[in-house]
Design an enzyme around this catalytic site. Structure first.
Site, PDB file in Angstrom:
ATOM      1  N   CYS A  63      10.296 -41.620 -27.598  1.00 15.82           N
ATOM      2  CA  CYS A  63      10.561 -40.699 -28.704  1.00 15.82           C
ATOM      3  C   CYS A  63       9.587 -39.519 -28.689  1.00 15.82           C
ATOM      4  O   CYS A  63       8.374 -39.707 -28.774  1.00 15.82           O
ATOM      5  CB  CYS A  63      10.433 -41.474 -30.007  1.00 15.82           C
ATOM      6  SG  CYS A  63      10.518 -40.437 -31.467  1.00 15.82           S
ATOM      7  N   VAL A 131      15.971 -45.704 -40.016  1.00 14.80           N
ATOM      8  CA  VAL A 131      14.785 -46.495 -39.641  1.00 14.80           C
ATOM      9  C   VAL A 131      14.243 -45.920 -38.347  1.00 14.80           C
ATOM     10  O   VAL A 131      14.770 -46.181 -37.273  1.00 14.80           O
ATOM     11  CB  VAL A 131      15.184 -47.977 -39.489  1.00 14.80           C
ATOM     12  CG1 VAL A 131      14.026 -48.790 -38.956  1.00 14.80           C
ATOM     13  CG2 VAL A 131      15.653 -48.515 -40.827  1.00 14.80           C
ATOM     14  N   VAL A 133      11.004 -44.260 -35.710  1.00 11.41           N
ATOM     15  CA  VAL A 133       9.624 -44.181 -35.257  1.00 11.41           C
ATOM     16  C   VAL A 133       9.288 -42.695 -35.181  1.00 11.41           C
ATOM     17  O   VAL A 133      10.188 -41.888 -34.943  1.00 11.41           O
ATOM     18  CB  VAL A 133       9.442 -44.830 -33.869  1.00 11.41           C
ATOM     19  CG1 VAL A 133       9.482 -46.319 -33.953  1.00 11.41           C
ATOM     20  CG2 VAL A 133      10.459 -44.305 -32.864  1.00 11.41           C
ATOM     21  N   GLU A 148       6.748 -39.230 -40.880  1.00 11.25           N
ATOM     22  CA  GLU A 148       7.048 -37.867 -40.428  1.00 11.25           C
ATOM     23  C   GLU A 148       5.939 -37.435 -39.461  1.00 11.25           C
ATOM     24  O   GLU A 148       4.796 -37.197 -39.870  1.00 11.25           O
ATOM     25  CB  GLU A 148       7.154 -36.927 -41.634  1.00 11.25           C
ATOM     26  CG  GLU A 148       7.240 -35.452 -41.310  1.00 11.25           C
ATOM     27  CD  GLU A 148       8.265 -35.095 -40.241  1.00 11.25           C
ATOM     28  OE1 GLU A 148       9.405 -35.573 -40.310  1.00 11.25           O
ATOM     29  OE2 GLU A 148       7.903 -34.340 -39.309  1.00 11.25           O
ATOM     30  N   SER A 149       6.305 -37.343 -38.182  1.00  9.76           N
ATOM     31  CA  SER A 149       5.297 -37.120 -37.139  1.00  9.76           C
ATOM     32  C   SER A 149       4.479 -35.843 -37.332  1.00  9.76           C
ATOM     33  O   SER A 149       3.289 -35.809 -37.024  1.00  9.76           O
ATOM     34  CB  SER A 149       5.974 -37.086 -35.768  1.00  9.76           C
ATOM     35  OG  SER A 149       6.910 -36.027 -35.706  1.00  9.76           O
ATOM     36  N   TYR A 195      18.481 -32.263 -29.045  1.00  5.86           N
ATOM     37  CA  TYR A 195      19.294 -33.258 -29.760  1.00  5.86           C
ATOM     38  C   TYR A 195      20.594 -32.648 -30.263  1.00  5.86           C
ATOM     39  O   TYR A 195      21.647 -33.285 -30.238  1.00  5.86           O
ATOM     40  CB  TYR A 195      18.502 -33.859 -30.931  1.00  5.86           C
ATOM     41  CG  TYR A 195      17.513 -34.909 -30.476  1.00  5.86           C
ATOM     42  CD1 TYR A 195      17.878 -36.247 -30.391  1.00  5.86           C
ATOM     43  CD2 TYR A 195      16.217 -34.558 -30.093  1.00  5.86           C
ATOM     44  CE1 TYR A 195      16.987 -37.204 -29.953  1.00  5.86           C
ATOM     45  CE2 TYR A 195      15.310 -35.509 -29.651  1.00  5.86           C
ATOM     46  CZ  TYR A 195      15.707 -36.835 -29.581  1.00  5.86           C
ATOM     47  OH  TYR A 195      14.820 -37.781 -29.139  1.00  5.86           O
TER      48      TYR A 195
HETATM   49  N1  LIG Z   1      11.267 -36.569 -38.550  1.00  2.00           N
HETATM   50  C1  LIG Z   1      10.944 -37.676 -37.782  1.00  2.00           C
HETATM   51  C2  LIG Z   1      12.010 -37.934 -36.729  1.00  2.00           C
HETATM   52  C3  LIG Z   1      11.756 -39.202 -35.981  1.00  2.00           C
HETATM   53  C4  LIG Z   1      12.980 -39.645 -35.197  1.00  2.00           C
HETATM   54  O1  LIG Z   1      14.080 -39.044 -35.274  1.00  2.00           O
HETATM   55  N2  LIG Z   1      12.827 -40.716 -34.406  1.00  2.00           N
HETATM   56  C5  LIG Z   1      13.947 -41.273 -33.673  1.00  2.00           C
HETATM   57  C6  LIG Z   1      13.564 -41.655 -32.267  1.00  2.00           C
HETATM   58  S1  LIG Z   1      13.325 -40.276 -31.202  1.00  2.00           S
HETATM   59  C7  LIG Z   1      14.384 -42.567 -34.328  1.00  2.00           C
HETATM   60  O2  LIG Z   1      13.600 -43.465 -34.519  1.00  2.00           O
HETATM   61  N3  LIG Z   1      15.670 -42.654 -34.680  1.00  2.00           N
HETATM   62  C8  LIG Z   1      16.222 -43.846 -35.244  1.00  2.00           C
HETATM   63  C9  LIG Z   1      17.707 -43.770 -35.315  1.00  2.00           C
HETATM   64  O3  LIG Z   1      18.241 -42.724 -34.929  1.00  2.00           O
HETATM   65  O4  LIG Z   1      18.331 -44.725 -35.755  1.00  2.00           O
HETATM   66  C10 LIG Z   1       9.580 -37.429 -37.174  1.00  2.00           C
HETATM   67  O5  LIG Z   1       9.345 -36.361 -36.584  1.00  2.00           O
HETATM   68  O6  LIG Z   1       8.731 -38.287 -37.310  1.00  2.00           O
END
Ligand SMILES: N[C@@H](CCC(=O)N[C@@H](CS)C(=O)NCC(=O)O)C(=O)O
Length: 330
Positions: A63, A131, A133, A148-149, A195
């Site tokens: 990720c 949900v 990461v 939120e990263s 994306y």
């Molecule tokens: N806004 C979040 C986005 C995090 C995100 O989209 N993570 C993806 C992995 S790259 C995820 O875990 N997605 C879970 C899903 O799509 O069900 C951040 O920057 O922390």
């Protein structure tokens, strides 16, 4: 993919798409901040004081958002302060992110769960939402701090300095306006742009995303022909945020997300910049492209139904680069 609705796991491709076939990213919900004294940060509630060995990060090595947090943890020398669990590369519809055994997995030694959504419901029993990461966890209060990263990297940049974090300010006050501007541009067109291209389900939004993405790469290429880093003459969070997309570009986004007008290696300055950051102390060890390819090509059934993971491309990020030439004149 999946979604929690009132704490119940719904094994569905959640609604990231509008009827126009355009990918929409959902908002993260845990927005508290670790601070030096435990005061509230810009969002969320107080009570999350920087302390040794109190916090934990749940991440995926695939990720790009989680990767930002791993880089910041590494370059700030926070390994002893913040422990880490790594999910399995495959995110399956029925369970979402899991800690099932597999390459790169570091099991959940904190909450002893097998599924990431179980950890979200520990923090918030009726949690509704995606949900994702990274998730920053408080081992003391047994709750989620933030998912939120962009905010997590800001906390790691400074909250632990008084406790012995490595020197280095990657969001210096004098450069903040410029960093914020670049971040917004890079997020819209590149970080999220790949994306938007890859998850588009109609031709027109795909084409819009790819066109904007490559126009933005051209802008960065021109900027990086004149300076070593995106902002000022030092590594900042803006570089870290761009890097995590660039490092996956040729291995994942070019093929899997159809971002294929050019490869990253075709941009002399961007590619050299990628090598420069990759070779910055501690960063290479945060990169795992085999795991990343396994995640993307293996988890998105609608994009790659066979789940076949390509063998290539052959890449060498340890090759010599010429970015140091900018050191003399900024
Ligand atoms: N806004 C979040 C986005 C995090 C995100 O989209 N993570 C993806 C992995 S790259 C995820 O875990 N997605 C879970 C899903 O799509 O069900 C951040 O920057 O922390």
């Amino acid at each position: 993919m999946g979604f929690l609705v009132n704490g119940q796991w719904e094994p569905v491709w959640y609604d990231t798409e509008t009827t126009q076939g355009e990918f929409k990213r959902l908002e993260p919900v845990f927005r508290n901040w670790i601070t030096t004294d435990g005061q509230a940060g810009p969002t969320g509630t107080a009570g999350f004081k920087a302390e040794a060995n109190r916090y934990h990060l749940y991440i995926s090595l695939a990720c790009p958002w989680a990767h930002r947090t791993m880089i910041m943890r590494q370059i700030k020398g926070l390994e002893a302060f913040i422990s880490v669990s790594v999910v399995n590369a495959y995110m399956n519809d029925a369970e979402g992110w899991t800690f099932h055994e597999g390459a790169g997995v570091v099991e959940d030694n904190v909450n002893h769960k097998t599924l990431l959504h179980e950890i979200y419901t520990l923090a918030e029993p009726n949690f509704t939402g995606v949900v994702s990461v990274p998730l920053l966890w408080d081992k003391k209060l047994k709750t989620a701090v933030n998912n939120e990263s962009s905010e997590i990297i800001r906390m790691l940049n400074s909250a632990f300095d008084h406790l012995g974090a490595k020197a280095g300010d990657y969001y210096p006050a004098s450069l903040r306006t410029e960093i914020d501007e670049i971040n917004e541009f890079v997020y819209q067109t590149i970080n999220n742009g790949v994306y938007r291209a890859g998850f588009a389900t109609k031709q027109a939004p795909y084409e819009r995303a790819v066109t904007k993405l490559f126009a933005a790469l051209d802008v960065c290429e021109a900027r990086l022909s004149k300076q070593r880093f995106l902002v000022g003459n030092q590594l900042t969070e803006a570089d870290i945020r761009l890097f995590t997309t660039l490092v996956r570009f040729d291995a994942v986004y070019y093929g899997h997300f159809k971002c294929n007008l050019k490869r990253l290696v075709d941009y002399p300055n961007l590619f050299n910049y990628l090598l420069d950051i990759y070779q910055h102390q501690g960063i290479a060890q945060t990169v795992d492209l085999e795991y990343s390819k396994a995640h993307y090509y293996g988890s998105h059934d609608t994009i790659n139904p066979t789940g076949i993971i390509p063998l290539g491309p052959i890449q060498d990020f340890n090759q010599v680069h010429n970015r140091n030439r900018f050191d003399k004149n900024g």
